[in-house]
Scaffold this motif. Structure first.
Motif, PDB file in Angstrom:
ATOM      1  N   ARG B 229      33.853  37.224  28.741  1.00 50.27           N
ATOM      2  CA  ARG B 229      34.438  36.301  27.769  1.00 50.27           C
ATOM      3  C   ARG B 229      34.974  35.045  28.470  1.00 50.27           C
ATOM      4  NH1 ARG B 229      35.872  32.967  25.461  1.00 50.27           N
ATOM      5  NH2 ARG B 229      36.778  32.662  23.387  1.00 50.27           N
ATOM      6  N   HIS B 230      35.642  35.241  29.592  1.00 51.52           N
ATOM      7  CA  HIS B 230      36.225  34.111  30.315  1.00 51.52           C
ATOM      8  C   HIS B 230      35.143  33.173  30.848  1.00 51.52           C
ATOM      9  CE1 HIS B 230      39.291  31.897  32.482  1.00 51.52           C
ATOM     10  NE2 HIS B 230      38.520  31.923  33.557  1.00 51.52           N
ATOM     11  N   ALA B 231      34.018  33.748  31.284  1.00 52.72           N
ATOM     12  CA  ALA B 231      32.945  32.929  31.863  1.00 52.72           C
ATOM     13  C   ALA B 231      32.462  31.868  30.881  1.00 52.72           C
ATOM     14  CB  ALA B 231      31.773  33.822  32.290  1.00 52.72           C
ATOM     15  N   ALA B 232      32.477  32.211  29.584  1.00 54.76           N
ATOM     16  CA  ALA B 232      31.965  31.270  28.574  1.00 54.76           C
ATOM     17  C   ALA B 232      32.722  29.946  28.600  1.00 54.76           C
ATOM     18  CB  ALA B 232      32.051  31.899  27.187  1.00 54.76           C
ATOM     19  N   GLY B 233      33.962  29.966  29.083  1.00 51.30           N
ATOM     20  CA  GLY B 233      34.788  28.766  29.022  1.00 51.30           C
ATOM     21  C   GLY B 233      34.821  27.939  30.287  1.00 51.30           C
ATOM     22  N   ILE B 234      34.097  28.347  31.323  1.00 50.26           N
ATOM     23  CA  ILE B 234      34.190  27.598  32.579  1.00 50.26           C
ATOM     24  C   ILE B 234      32.908  26.815  32.869  1.00 50.26           C
ATOM     25  CG2 ILE B 234      35.802  29.301  33.536  1.00 50.26           C
ATOM     26  CD1 ILE B 234      33.468  30.113  35.445  1.00 50.26           C
ATOM     27  N   ASP B 235      33.072  25.851  33.765  1.00 51.43           N
ATOM     28  CA  ASP B 235      31.938  25.036  34.218  1.00 51.43           C
ATOM     29  C   ASP B 235      31.232  25.795  35.336  1.00 51.43           C
ATOM     30  OD1 ASP B 235      30.231  23.227  35.395  1.00 51.43           O
ATOM     31  OD2 ASP B 235      31.760  21.687  35.762  1.00 51.43           O
ATOM     32  N   ASN B 246      32.349  36.320  43.390  1.00 50.83           N
ATOM     33  CA  ASN B 246      33.009  37.610  43.578  1.00 50.83           C
ATOM     34  C   ASN B 246      34.211  37.659  42.636  1.00 50.83           C
ATOM     35  OD1 ASN B 246      31.218  37.953  45.680  1.00 50.83           O
ATOM     36  ND2 ASN B 246      32.697  37.356  47.259  1.00 50.83           N
ATOM     37  N   LEU B 247      34.356  38.746  41.886  1.00 52.15           N
ATOM     38  CA  LEU B 247      35.407  38.812  40.874  1.00 52.15           C
ATOM     39  C   LEU B 247      36.620  39.597  41.366  1.00 52.15           C
ATOM     40  CD1 LEU B 247      33.274  39.337  37.674  1.00 52.15           C
ATOM     41  CD2 LEU B 247      34.282  37.231  38.558  1.00 52.15           C
ATOM     42  N   PRO B 248      37.765  39.375  40.730  1.00 50.47           N
ATOM     43  CA  PRO B 248      38.971  40.119  41.107  1.00 50.47           C
ATOM     44  C   PRO B 248      38.849  41.611  40.795  1.00 50.47           C
ATOM     45  CG  PRO B 248      39.520  38.228  39.718  1.00 50.47           C
ATOM     46  CD  PRO B 248      38.031  38.377  39.683  1.00 50.47           C
ATOM     47  N   GLY B 249      39.664  42.401  41.460  1.00 51.72           N
ATOM     48  CA  GLY B 249      39.682  43.840  41.229  1.00 51.72           C
ATOM     49  C   GLY B 249      40.826  44.472  41.994  1.00 51.72           C
ATOM     50  N   VAL B 250      40.787  45.797  42.050  1.00 48.13           N
ATOM     51  CA  VAL B 250      41.808  46.571  42.749  1.00 48.13           C
ATOM     52  C   VAL B 250      41.124  47.301  43.898  1.00 48.13           C
ATOM     53  CG1 VAL B 250      43.414  48.518  42.578  1.00 48.13           C
ATOM     54  CG2 VAL B 250      43.164  46.927  40.644  1.00 48.13           C
ATOM     55  N   SER B 251      41.627  47.108  45.128  1.00 43.20           N
ATOM     56  CA  SER B 251      41.122  47.857  46.270  1.00 43.20           C
ATOM     57  C   SER B 251      41.990  49.088  46.483  1.00 43.20           C
ATOM     58  CB  SER B 251      41.143  46.978  47.530  1.00 43.20           C
ATOM     59  OG  SER B 251      40.811  47.765  48.658  1.00 43.20           O
ATOM     60  N   LEU B 300      39.482  30.025  39.178  1.00 44.72           N
ATOM     61  CA  LEU B 300      38.815  29.687  37.916  1.00 44.72           C
ATOM     62  C   LEU B 300      39.386  30.486  36.744  1.00 44.72           C
ATOM     63  CD1 LEU B 300      35.116  29.520  39.213  1.00 44.72           C
ATOM     64  CD2 LEU B 300      36.510  27.602  38.441  1.00 44.72           C
ATOM     65  N   GLY B 301      40.406  31.308  37.028  1.00 47.65           N
ATOM     66  CA  GLY B 301      41.103  31.986  35.937  1.00 47.65           C
ATOM     67  C   GLY B 301      40.643  33.404  35.618  1.00 47.65           C
ATOM     68  N   PHE B 302      39.737  33.965  36.435  1.00 44.46           N
ATOM     69  CA  PHE B 302      39.326  35.355  36.203  1.00 44.46           C
ATOM     70  C   PHE B 302      40.470  36.292  36.613  1.00 44.46           C
ATOM     71  CE2 PHE B 302      35.255  33.194  36.443  1.00 44.46           C
ATOM     72  CZ  PHE B 302      34.504  33.823  35.456  1.00 44.46           C
ATOM     73  N   ARG B 303      40.733  37.305  35.784  1.00 43.55           N
ATOM     74  CA  ARG B 303      41.826  38.236  36.038  1.00 43.55           C
ATOM     75  C   ARG B 303      41.373  39.684  35.873  1.00 43.55           C
ATOM     76  NH1 ARG B 303      43.388  34.437  37.972  1.00 43.55           N
ATOM     77  NH2 ARG B 303      45.129  33.074  37.424  1.00 43.55           N
ATOM     78  N   ALA B 304      41.922  40.565  36.732  1.00 46.46           N
ATOM     79  CA  ALA B 304      41.689  42.012  36.576  1.00 46.46           C
ATOM     80  C   ALA B 304      43.043  42.714  36.672  1.00 46.46           C
ATOM     81  CB  ALA B 304      40.731  42.518  37.652  1.00 46.46           C
ATOM     82  N   GLU B 305      43.029  44.046  36.744  1.00 47.50           N
ATOM     83  CA  GLU B 305      44.268  44.796  36.893  1.00 47.50           C
ATOM     84  C   GLU B 305      44.880  44.555  38.281  1.00 47.50           C
ATOM     85  OE1 GLU B 305      41.436  46.064  35.697  1.00 47.50           O
ATOM     86  OE2 GLU B 305      42.062  46.250  33.611  1.00 47.50           O
TER      87      GLU B 305
END
Lengths: 324, 324
Positions: B229-235, B246-251, B300-305
Motif C-alpha cells: 500500500r505504501h509503495a503506491a504513494g512513492i516515487d 530492502n524493506l524494514p523488519g525484525v532481526s 521513504l516511509g516503509f514501516r514494519a514491527e
C-alpha cells in the motif's frame, strides 16, 4: 576425444577460436562442431558446420542431444542492436539462451543426472553500470545500464544457478571490447573503436562518434580466442560462486588509440579519422567501464595485450591485407 | 479512478493487500482486479476475481489488454518448491514473469509508447547469498544461493531494464520472511518460522527443523500489505537505478521467537515446539540473511514491527481464531 561445440561459430570470435583450436587442440582427438545462422563463404573453417538458430527450440534440442563435452556459447545480438530492437535482443539473448539452458537441464535429467557439460559463456563488461570506481575490481557488482548488459547479467545468474545445481559446469567470461575487429562495421555501439584503426589502415576515412578523452577497455580478437582456449584448462570453481570473471585488457583513451595508430602507420593514415559526433553512441559509451584490475583472471593465467600498440600489431599480423 | 491489478491476488499476501485497499483505497474510485489460479472459498474478497495462470500466455495477454494503472506482481512458486522442482520454478517464476513483461512491452508499443503502468514486484531477501556482513546495507549486491533467489534477482534486473526504457515504471520490494502466516504450512523453506508460533497457539505441536541460534529477518502479513500500500504513494525513481528496496523488519533468533511466544502465551504453549532437525531446510536457511539496515526504505516511509512480540500480537489480532 573431446567433443567441442561452438554456438556462434560463424561469428568473428567463433572463427578465430575455431582456428586456434586447430593449432592448439584440447585433446589428441578433438571433434569441433560450429553452430550458427550463417557461415562466411571465404575461409574454410575447421570443424563440422551446423546451420541453425538458437531461437529455434527444435534445432537447439537436436543439436544438444549430441551431449558435447564442452560448449562455448558465443551467439548474441550485439549491444547497439539490442538497445535499438527490444524484442530481437530479448528473443535471442534471453529466449535463445534459455532454450539452451533448459535443453541442457533435460539432457542432465535424461542421463540420470550424469551428463554435466562444461559451458563457457561470453559475457561482457556491459554487465557493469555507472558510477564506477577508477578501476573496477573483481568484487564490483553488476548493475547493467543497457538491455544488452541486462541480458548478459541475467545469463550469468542463470549459469551460476545451473552450475550450483550440478546441471552444467559453467563459466562466464566478461570480455573486454574486442578491437581491432576485421571486416565490416557491425551494429555494436563499440564498433567505431575498431573502425578508427581498421578503416584508415585500409586507406579509408573513419568517422569518430565520440570525443578523444573517452577511456575504455580493449583486447584483440587473438586474445579473445586465447581466453576461450585458456578457459578449457582451468577449474571453473575457482571463479567463485558467481562463476564470472573480469578478463585482462588494455585501458586507453580514444586519443591514445589514435596516437598509437600515428606511431605505427604515420600521420597521413591517422588523419583519415574524422570527428562525426553521435549522441546515441556517446550516451551508451559514457556508461561503459574505463579500467579494470582483473586480479583473479590474471592469477588463473588469462593474458591479453600490454599496450594498444600491441593490439594494432595483432591486427596487422592476423587480419590486415594491404590494399592492392 | 485507479485501476489496480493484483497478480497472485488469491494468495495470502494478495488477500491481505486487497482487504487493506478496501480500508485505505488509492483513489476515490479504485477498481481492484485479482488474478490467480485459485481463490479461497472462505472470506469474500473485495474486487473482481479473474481465474488464470501466468504461464498461460493467452490469459496474460487478455488480462493485460485492460491496461491497468498499477500492477502488483505477487504470484510466485515459493523457495522450497523452486529448489525441489527446477522446471516448475523456472516455468512460473521466470517464464510466467516474462509473459507479463513482454505483454506490457507490446501494450506500450501498441499505445504509441504512452502506456507505462506502475508495477510493484514482490522480490525477496533470497536475492542475497553468503558471505554476509553483520548487517546488510542498501548497497550490498545480490548473489543468490538458491534457484528461487536467482529467479527473483533476474526479475529485478528485467524490471530495472524495462523501467529504464520507459516501458513500465517498476519497483522491486525485497520482502522479509513473512511471519506469522495464517492457515496451513506451505512449501517455503521458511514455513517453519510461522509454524512454530501458529501451531502452538492453536494447541498443536510444531516441528522445529533448525537450531535455536538461527537468526533471520521477519515482518508480519499486515506489514507486507502495508509495504504494498505504501509503495503506491512513492516515487519509484527514488529506489535508484536498480529499482529495488530492502524493506524494514525484525532481526531475531529462533530462540528469541520462542521466548516471545512464551512471554505472550505461556510455558505450556511454547513447550509444543519439538526439535525435528531437517538437513535440507537447515542448509537452505543457513544461506539466508540474518539482519538488515534498510535505510533507504525507512527514509521513504516503509514501516514494519519493532519486535517479534509485536509480530505475534499482529497474528493474534488479525488471524487467530481461538480453538473452540
Amino acid at each position: 576425444m573431446t567433443d567441442i561445440l561452438i554456438i556462434g561459430g560463424g561469428g568473428m570470435v567463433g572463427q578465430k577460436f575455431a582456428h586456434s583450436l586447430a593449432s592448439a587442440p584440447l585433446s589428441e582427438d578433438d571433434r569441433v562442431t560450429l553452430f550458427d545462422r550463417s557461415f562466411p563463404d571465404a575461409a574454410p573453417l575447421p570443424g563440422e558446420r551446423v546451420l541453425g538458430d538458437i531461437t529455434d527450440r527444435t534445432a537447439v534440442s537436436a543439436l544438444l542431444a549430441r551431449r558435447f563435452d564442452i560448449i562455448y556459447l558465443l551467439a548474441s545480438v550485439v549491444s547497439g542492436e539490442a538497445e535499438r530492437d527490444f524484442r530481437k535482443g530479448y528473443e535471442i539473448n534471453l529466449g535463445g539462451f534459455w532454450h539452451i539452458m533448459s535443453r541442457l537441464e533435460a539432457e542432465h535429467e535424461d542421463s540420470g543426472n550424469t551428463y554435466r557439460p562444461r559451458l563457457v559463456f561470453t559475457s561482457s563488461i556491459a554487465v557493469f553500470g555507472p558510477p564506477y570506481p577508477e578501476r573496477i575490481d573483481d568484487d564490483f557488482p553488476p548493475a547493467p545500464a543497457t538491455s544488452y548488459g541486462t541480458q548478459k547479467a541475467v545469463s550469468e545468474l542463470l549459469i551460476a544457478d545451473l552450475s550450483r545445481r550440478g546441471i552444467i559446469d559453467g563459466l562466464s567470461l566478461r570480455l573486454p571490447t574486442i578491437c581491432v575487429r576485421p571486416g565490416a562495421a557491425n551494429l555494436a555501439a563499440s564498433s567505431f573503436f575498431s573502425g578508427i584503426i581498421r578503416e584508415p589502415l585500409n586507406g579509408q576515412e573513419a568517422p569518430l562518434p565520440v570525443p578523444e578523452d573517452i577511456r575504455h577497455w580493449h583486447a584483440s580478437p587473438r586474445s579473445a580466442a586465447g581466453f576461450l582456449r585458456h578457459a578449457a584448462g582451468i577449474d571453473f570453481e575457482r571463479a567463485g560462486h558467481r562463476r564470472a570473471l573480469n578478463l585482462p585488457g588494455v585501458s586507453c583513451t580514444v586519443g591514445e588509440q589514435i596516437a598509437a595508430l600515428r606511431d605505427i602507420a604515420g600521420n597521413e593514415i591517422a588523419a583519415l579519422i574524422r570527428p562525426a559526433p553521435d549522441q546515441t553512441i556517446y550516451r551508451i559509451v559514457t556508461g561503459w567501464p574505463r579500467d579494470f584490475d582483473p586480479q583473479l583472471a590474471r592469477s588463473l593465467g588469462f593474458r591479453a595485450e600490454a599496450t594498444f600498440h600491441d593490439i594494432i600489431r595483432v591486427y596487422l599480423e592476423d587480419d590486415f591485407a594491404a590494399p592492392v
